[in-house]
Enzyme design. Structure first.
Site, PDB file in Angstrom:
ATOM      1  N   ASP A   1       0.858  -1.191   0.000  1.00 10.95           N
ATOM      2  CA  ASP A   1       0.000   0.000   0.000  1.00 10.95           C
ATOM      3  C   ASP A   1       0.895   1.243   0.000  1.00 10.95           C
ATOM      4  O   ASP A   1       1.575   1.540   0.986  1.00 10.95           O
ATOM      5  CB  ASP A   1      -0.905  -0.019   1.236  1.00 10.95           C
ATOM      6  CG  ASP A   1      -1.958   1.073   1.154  1.00 10.95           C
ATOM      7  OD1 ASP A   1      -3.146   0.744   1.095  1.00 10.95           O
ATOM      8  OD2 ASP A   1      -1.577   2.277   1.126  1.00 10.95           O
TER       9      ASP A   1
ATOM     10  N   ASP B   1       0.201   3.946   2.800  1.00 10.15           N
ATOM     11  CA  ASP B   1       0.620   3.491   4.129  1.00 10.15           C
ATOM     12  C   ASP B   1       2.144   3.482   4.256  1.00 10.15           C
ATOM     13  O   ASP B   1       2.693   3.847   5.301  1.00 10.15           O
ATOM     14  CB  ASP B   1       0.075   2.082   4.409  1.00 10.15           C
ATOM     15  CG  ASP B   1      -1.403   2.103   4.768  1.00 10.15           C
ATOM     16  OD1 ASP B   1      -1.910   3.174   5.159  1.00 10.15           O
ATOM     17  OD2 ASP B   1      -2.058   1.051   4.640  1.00 10.15           O
TER      18      ASP B   1
HETATM   19  C1  PRP Z   1      -4.240   3.874  -3.926  1.00  9.76           C
HETATM   20  C2  PRP Z   1      -3.291   4.456  -4.946  1.00  9.76           C
HETATM   21  C3  PRP Z   1      -4.213   4.873  -6.061  1.00  9.76           C
HETATM   22  C4  PRP Z   1      -5.267   3.803  -6.026  1.00  9.76           C
HETATM   23  C5  PRP Z   1      -5.017   2.849  -7.136  1.00  9.76           C
HETATM   24  O1  PRP Z   1      -4.872   4.871  -3.204  1.00  9.76           O
HETATM   25  O2  PRP Z   1      -2.500   5.502  -4.456  1.00  9.76           O
HETATM   26  O3  PRP Z   1      -4.780   6.157  -5.877  1.00  9.76           O
HETATM   27  O4  PRP Z   1      -5.159   3.141  -4.757  1.00  9.76           O
HETATM   28  O5  PRP Z   1      -6.020   1.916  -7.200  1.00  9.76           O
HETATM   29  P1  PRP Z   1      -7.007   1.791  -8.443  1.00  9.76           P
HETATM   30  O6  PRP Z   1      -6.171   1.890  -9.677  1.00  9.76           O
HETATM   31  O7  PRP Z   1      -7.594   0.427  -8.238  1.00  9.76           O
HETATM   32  O8  PRP Z   1      -8.028   2.873  -8.341  1.00  9.76           O
HETATM   33  P2  PRP Z   1      -5.942   4.558  -2.055  1.00  9.76           P
HETATM   34  O9  PRP Z   1      -7.316   4.519  -2.639  1.00  9.76           O
HETATM   35  O10 PRP Z   1      -5.503   3.371  -1.287  1.00  9.76           O
HETATM   36  O11 PRP Z   1      -5.883   5.871  -1.187  1.00  9.76           O
HETATM   37  P3  PRP Z   1      -4.678   6.506  -0.337  1.00  9.76           P
HETATM   38  O12 PRP Z   1      -3.691   7.057  -1.341  1.00  9.76           O
HETATM   39  O13 PRP Z   1      -5.339   7.567   0.438  1.00  9.76           O
HETATM   40  O14 PRP Z   1      -4.072   5.431   0.504  1.00  9.76           O
HETATM   41  N1  URA Z   2      -3.069   0.844  -4.053  1.00 11.15           N
HETATM   42  C1  URA Z   2      -1.840   0.629  -3.499  1.00 11.15           C
HETATM   43  O1  URA Z   2      -1.356   1.447  -2.712  1.00 11.15           O
HETATM   44  N2  URA Z   2      -1.194  -0.509  -3.825  1.00 11.15           N
HETATM   45  C2  URA Z   2      -1.698  -1.397  -4.688  1.00 11.15           C
HETATM   46  O2  URA Z   2      -1.036  -2.415  -4.948  1.00 11.15           O
HETATM   47  C3  URA Z   2      -2.957  -1.160  -5.239  1.00 11.15           C
HETATM   48  C4  URA Z   2      -3.618  -0.015  -4.911  1.00 11.15           C
END
Ligand code: PRP
Ligand code: URA
Length: 209
Positions: free
Chosen positions: A200, A203
């Protein structure tokens, strides 16, 4: 895959191995993401227009080239796109910077937009969209749609890792988007995470888990 540019420079591939490593702590992870973003931007800005300028060196007059970032908007997808932003704005100090907050629902994987603050003249600008991860492609696609509604016509999407599913989705919805990435990985897991990926991104950048 013709609109996908995998930046395979040894420096970026070396840093990619380090960001993938689960033992890399947030401080190093943040530094690496920033450096990788700068290297990606180096490739993504190859086609920037330049104009001739006159320069006086200490010895004589000569001519050189000058660019301005005035036609660009850097758009970070919150949160993880923030990790890429410092590297890009170092390269493009005069570019305007916008933010779009998008969070995936962990169950449905559908993107939800919770914040938008963009330069007023997005219709006159090419967008460099930043997000380390292109997974299902839902977040990227929604972001491009939102920018289109504000008049933007040219897009580059910069990420560290793209999944084949995300590339297909983004190009089905918005075929004109050029994708710059350090890697195209194997696939998504059952929770929508990229394999092998880096986990992630948000995170790991902010140490929230
Ligand atoms: C993650 C990442 C993208 C998204 C990608 O963000 O930084 O924005 O997931 O996934 P997708 O292509 O399936 O849409 P997240 O939604 O986890 O939010 P965050 O950055 O606040 O952790
Ligand atoms: N968002 C992330 O941060 N990691 C992944 O692998 C997919 C979505």
């Amino acid at each position: 895959m013709s609109r996908v540019r995998v930046v395979d420079h040894p420096l970026i591939q070396h840093k990619l191995s380090l960001v993938r490593d689960r033992r890399t702590p947030p401080k190093e992870f943040r530094e690496l993401v920033e450096e990788m973003a700068l290297l990606l931007a180096f490739e993504a800005t190859r086609d920037l227009h330049t104009r001739e300028v006159e320069i006086e060196t200490p010895l004589m007059r000569t001519r050189g080239k000058s660019i301005s970032g005035s036609g660009l908007a850097v758009v970070s997808i919150l949160r993880a796109g923030l990790g890429m932003e410092p590297g890009i704005v170092k390269l493009l100090p005069t570019a305007r910077v916008g933010h779009v907050g998008i969070e995936r629902d962990p169950r449905t994987l559908l993107p939800g937009v919770y914040y938008v603050k963009l330069p007023e003249d997005m219709g006159q600008r090419e967008a460099l969209i930043l997000d380390p991860m292109l997974a299902t492609g839902g977040s990227a696609s929604v972001c491009v749609q939102l920018l289109k509604e504000r008049g933007t016509r040219r897009f580059k999407f910069l990420c560290l890792i793209a999944a084949p599913e995300g590339i297909a989705r983004l190009h089905t919805d918005h075929p004109e988007v050029e994708i710059y990435t350090a890697a195209v990985d194997e696939r998504l897991d059952a929770h929508g995470y990229i394999l092998p990926g880096l986990g992630d991104a948000g995170d790991r950048l902010f140490g929230t888990r």
